[in-house]
Design a protein around this motif. Sequence first.
Motif, PDB file in Angstrom:
ATOM      1  N   HIS A   1       0.252  -1.993   0.113  1.00 56.15           N
ATOM      2  CA  HIS A   1      -0.030  -0.014  -0.049  1.00 56.15           C
ATOM      3  C   HIS A   1       1.131   1.305  -0.226  1.00 56.15           C
ATOM      4  O   HIS A   1       1.790   1.334   0.759  1.00 56.15           O
ATOM      5  CB  HIS A   1      -0.929   0.305   1.294  1.00 56.15           C
ATOM      6  CG  HIS A   1      -2.320   0.896   1.046  1.00 56.15           C
ATOM      7  ND1 HIS A   1      -2.754   0.730   0.253  1.00 56.15           N
ATOM      8  CD2 HIS A   1      -2.043   2.596   1.699  1.00 56.15           C
ATOM      9  CE1 HIS A   1      -3.771   2.397   0.429  1.00 56.15           C
ATOM     10  NE2 HIS A   1      -2.633   2.740   2.079  1.00 56.15           N
ATOM     11  N   TRP A   2       0.339   2.206  -1.026  1.00 58.01           N
ATOM     12  CA  TRP A   2       1.676   3.268  -1.334  1.00 58.01           C
ATOM     13  C   TRP A   2       0.418   4.867  -1.198  1.00 58.01           C
ATOM     14  O   TRP A   2      -0.338   5.112  -1.453  1.00 58.01           O
ATOM     15  CB  TRP A   2       2.034   3.472  -3.222  1.00 58.01           C
ATOM     16  CG  TRP A   2       3.292   2.296  -3.132  1.00 58.01           C
ATOM     17  CD1 TRP A   2       3.218   0.950  -2.899  1.00 58.01           C
ATOM     18  CD2 TRP A   2       5.092   2.283  -2.504  1.00 58.01           C
ATOM     19  NE1 TRP A   2       4.280   0.469  -3.327  1.00 58.01           N
ATOM     20  CE2 TRP A   2       5.023   1.002  -3.178  1.00 58.01           C
ATOM     21  CE3 TRP A   2       5.244   3.403  -2.271  1.00 58.01           C
ATOM     22  CZ2 TRP A   2       6.562   1.360  -2.529  1.00 58.01           C
ATOM     23  CZ3 TRP A   2       6.693   3.138  -1.600  1.00 58.01           C
ATOM     24  CH2 TRP A   2       7.032   1.774  -1.850  1.00 58.01           C
ATOM     25  N   THR A   3       1.701   5.992   0.230  1.00 59.19           N
ATOM     26  CA  THR A   3       0.848   6.692  -0.105  1.00 59.19           C
ATOM     27  C   THR A   3       1.140   8.225  -0.615  1.00 59.19           C
ATOM     28  O   THR A   3       2.340   8.076  -0.293  1.00 59.19           O
ATOM     29  CB  THR A   3       0.978   6.626   1.396  1.00 59.19           C
ATOM     30  OG1 THR A   3      -0.583   6.510   1.625  1.00 59.19           O
ATOM     31  CG2 THR A   3       0.323   7.935   2.008  1.00 59.19           C
ATOM     32  N   ALA A   4       0.725   9.541  -1.365  1.00 57.79           N
ATOM     33  CA  ALA A   4       1.968  10.107  -1.827  1.00 57.79           C
ATOM     34  C   ALA A   4       1.136  11.130  -0.541  1.00 57.79           C
ATOM     35  O   ALA A   4      -0.017  11.460  -1.585  1.00 57.79           O
ATOM     36  CB  ALA A   4       1.871  10.130  -2.834  1.00 57.79           C
ATOM     37  N   LYS A   5       1.847  12.183  -0.432  1.00 51.92           N
ATOM     38  CA  LYS A   5       0.779  12.996   0.481  1.00 51.92           C
ATOM     39  C   LYS A   5       1.660  15.186  -0.424  1.00 51.92           C
ATOM     40  O   LYS A   5       3.269  14.151  -1.205  1.00 51.92           O
ATOM     41  CB  LYS A   5       1.629  13.863   2.151  1.00 51.92           C
ATOM     42  CG  LYS A   5       1.000  12.680   2.465  1.00 51.92           C
ATOM     43  CD  LYS A   5       1.145  12.154   3.987  1.00 51.92           C
ATOM     44  CE  LYS A   5       0.186  11.441   4.871  1.00 51.92           C
ATOM     45  NZ  LYS A   5      -0.996  11.867   5.203  1.00 51.92           N
ATOM     46  N   ASN A   6       1.289  15.362  -0.650  1.00 51.07           N
ATOM     47  CA  ASN A   6       1.336  17.107  -1.516  1.00 51.07           C
ATOM     48  C   ASN A   6       3.169  17.125  -0.866  1.00 51.07           C
ATOM     49  O   ASN A   6       2.849  17.559   0.700  1.00 51.07           O
ATOM     50  CB  ASN A   6       0.386  18.038  -1.036  1.00 51.07           C
ATOM     51  CG  ASN A   6       0.232  18.653  -0.034  1.00 51.07           C
ATOM     52  OD1 ASN A   6      -1.032  17.670   0.724  1.00 51.07           O
ATOM     53  ND2 ASN A   6       0.283  19.320   0.852  1.00 51.07           N
ATOM     54  N   LYS A   7       3.937  18.940  -1.405  1.00 51.22           N
ATOM     55  CA  LYS A   7       4.994  18.900  -0.098  1.00 51.22           C
ATOM     56  C   LYS A   7       4.243  19.964  -0.029  1.00 51.22           C
ATOM     57  O   LYS A   7       2.624  20.617  -0.479  1.00 51.22           O
ATOM     58  CB  LYS A   7       5.915  19.694  -1.496  1.00 51.22           C
ATOM     59  CG  LYS A   7       6.708  18.280  -2.188  1.00 51.22           C
ATOM     60  CD  LYS A   7       7.617  17.816  -1.076  1.00 51.22           C
ATOM     61  CE  LYS A   7       8.043  16.788  -2.148  1.00 51.22           C
ATOM     62  NZ  LYS A   7       9.398  16.141  -1.306  1.00 51.22           N
ATOM     63  N   SER A   8       4.958  20.906   0.702  1.00 46.33           N
ATOM     64  CA  SER A   8       4.143  22.348   1.152  1.00 46.33           C
ATOM     65  C   SER A   8       3.932  22.863   0.449  1.00 46.33           C
ATOM     66  O   SER A   8       2.742  23.987   1.074  1.00 46.33           O
ATOM     67  CB  SER A   8       5.427  23.308   2.013  1.00 46.33           C
ATOM     68  OG  SER A   8       6.416  23.275   1.198  1.00 46.33           O
ATOM     69  N   TRP A   9       4.413  23.799  -0.960  1.00 55.19           N
ATOM     70  CA  TRP A   9       4.179  24.533  -1.472  1.00 55.19           C
ATOM     71  C   TRP A   9       3.393  24.058  -2.630  1.00 55.19           C
ATOM     72  O   TRP A   9       2.653  24.712  -3.839  1.00 55.19           O
ATOM     73  CB  TRP A   9       5.187  24.685  -2.395  1.00 55.19           C
ATOM     74  CG  TRP A   9       6.212  23.249  -2.747  1.00 55.19           C
ATOM     75  CD1 TRP A   9       7.470  22.873  -2.168  1.00 55.19           C
ATOM     76  CD2 TRP A   9       6.312  22.504  -4.146  1.00 55.19           C
ATOM     77  NE1 TRP A   9       7.935  21.877  -3.172  1.00 55.19           N
ATOM     78  CE2 TRP A   9       7.428  21.714  -4.434  1.00 55.19           C
ATOM     79  CE3 TRP A   9       4.898  23.530  -5.068  1.00 55.19           C
ATOM     80  CZ2 TRP A   9       7.403  20.751  -5.389  1.00 55.19           C
ATOM     81  CZ3 TRP A   9       5.693  22.045  -6.537  1.00 55.19           C
ATOM     82  CH2 TRP A   9       6.727  20.543  -6.287  1.00 55.19           C
ATOM     83  N   ASN A  10       2.738  22.956  -2.913  1.00 52.09           N
ATOM     84  CA  ASN A  10       1.645  22.813  -4.002  1.00 52.09           C
ATOM     85  C   ASN A  10       0.468  21.759  -3.672  1.00 52.09           C
ATOM     86  O   ASN A  10      -0.221  20.996  -4.808  1.00 52.09           O
ATOM     87  CB  ASN A  10       2.416  21.357  -4.844  1.00 52.09           C
ATOM     88  CG  ASN A  10       2.567  20.156  -4.858  1.00 52.09           C
ATOM     89  OD1 ASN A  10       2.830  19.595  -3.458  1.00 52.09           O
ATOM     90  ND2 ASN A  10       3.417  19.339  -5.100  1.00 52.09           N
TER      91      ASN A  10
END
Length: 612
Positions: free
Chosen positions: A96-105
């Motif tokens: 299971h994979w998770t991708a979270k936004n960076k602080s700027w996007n």
Amino acid sequence: MRFRPTPRVRHRLIAGLTTLILPFAALVGLSTPAAAAEATATYTKSQDWGTGFEGKWTVKNTGTASISSWTVEWDFPSGTSVTSGWDADFTSSGTHWTAKNKSWNGTLAPGASVTFGFNGSGAGSPSNCKLNGASCDGGPTVPGDNPPSAPGTPTASDITDTSVKLSWSAATDDKGVKNYDVLRDGSVVATVTGTSYTNTGLSAGTDYSYSVKARDTADQTGPVSGARAVRTTGGGGEPEPGDKVKLGYFVEWGVYGRNYHVKNLVSSGSAAKITHINYAFANVKNGQCTMDDSFAAIDKAYTADQSVDGVADTWDQPLRGNFNQLRKLKAKYPHIKILYSVGGWTYSGGFGQAAQNPAAFAESCYKLVEDPRWADVFDGIDIDWEYPNACGLTCDTSGPAAFKNVMSALRTKFGANNLVTAAITADATSGGKIDAADYGGAAQYSDWYNVMTYDFFGAWAKTGPTAPHSPLTPYTGIPQDGFTSSQAIAKLKAKGVPASKLLLGIGFYGRGWTGVTQAAPGGTATGPAAGTYEAGIEDYKILKGKCPANGTVAGTAYAHCGSDWWSYDTPATVGSKMTWAKNQGLGGAFFWEFSGDTANGELATAIHNGLG
């Protein structure tokens, strides 16, 4: 089964796989926004280099209010993973994979979108996508209500110039399936309540890919089905002008020990990615073309599950065997042309007598290929003479004009509406096999030549030196000058053969030695490495796992594992060879032969993608 020890520069009588794959894996559509959607996430496989790939996600705000952050989650099948990423923070728990936004996007205004990507390993595609805890296609999620399963991979029927009928097996759901989204090339083209759909308004002679996903009564969507490749009829049925030939050999005897059948061309996805098939081989006896194994060719009965169209053979039907299965394949893929290939390494000994009366030989070949029982199966003839006025399994002394005379007679008999081709030597040494026959003069009668740019080196030289069997270009330390693809192509061009009539050959197998201590080419050996059917040779599908490539030389991969040393082409080296072929203006590529490829047709796909 006829497996013979193999000297250099020759066709292989090497040759089983079944499983269904995704013929079109470049795009996995996971977004079809519902009316009340607030955001969607869509995945694209933007690059695939065989051992890895590049994936990209696009998050889009489809609502009326701004989004301050986003998190995309998905599952990969075992063996597929993210190796590096950008424009997001990636974490995983098992598959299971998770991708979270960076602080700027993280902030997205209504209508705005952001893309992030990653490099991955493995061959899988994402499933069970969620965006900020909801469905990635904008649909709702209902606690305690599972999404539906994936429908069956669609089948295609009633294919015309402008339409195709699709059917699939139903998905299941704990609350009930409401309808299905039909995706064409990754985008939804229809939503239907049943398990079939006819897509109209298509373009003639065009390739499409279809898949399906289900929606339950709460409007949750499940994973996308497998994809079905479809080519509409029309456009002359031939490749469009400028298209490249993508030809594979199907070996008659593969239906026995290799358990490789015409249906495997469909299940592997390869049928959608080729333009031509050479059926190998007819024999040459007493100066005449003759069928070799009539049981395999026209009599072997196929059950429904073994058959291309799912219909079993009956005991009294007039044609069964490979020929009938090829007929069914052409009905399913009308763009494919099939040639009956005559000769090969084992059966070239009869060409010398055939050359004494080319017209009679051509007449016998025409009667075989155009027999009324299977005339609709074949679109021409391929001559695999190994070698005119030179030595192969036997030596021929028919003279330098014999090959030209035979090709001229075949063209006269078969006419302009049938294909007449030949597989020829790639020996570019001074005074070698290319110099032994008038290939330049015979080119006017041939639609193209299959230049056998493989088997240059192998373990018939038991002590080495180790060398790649299909080098694209010369390299320092090569055992024999003139034994490369580039030199063969250059020499044939110099003899007047148009580049557009030359196809580059790719072997779907490797050659290897044992007793080797040196990883780089040029090492000594004690003999041929063990192989499934013959010492010193092994299918690519076996070698990629048994002895993975760890280097390249002259555009071809090699592998040193334990005391064994192998050379073979991989999807990456095939891709580079296809680029070279296009830059040379060649007419395309061919390969020997289908059963050496993986169950999902990795090498055939690399040829297709490389030639465009």
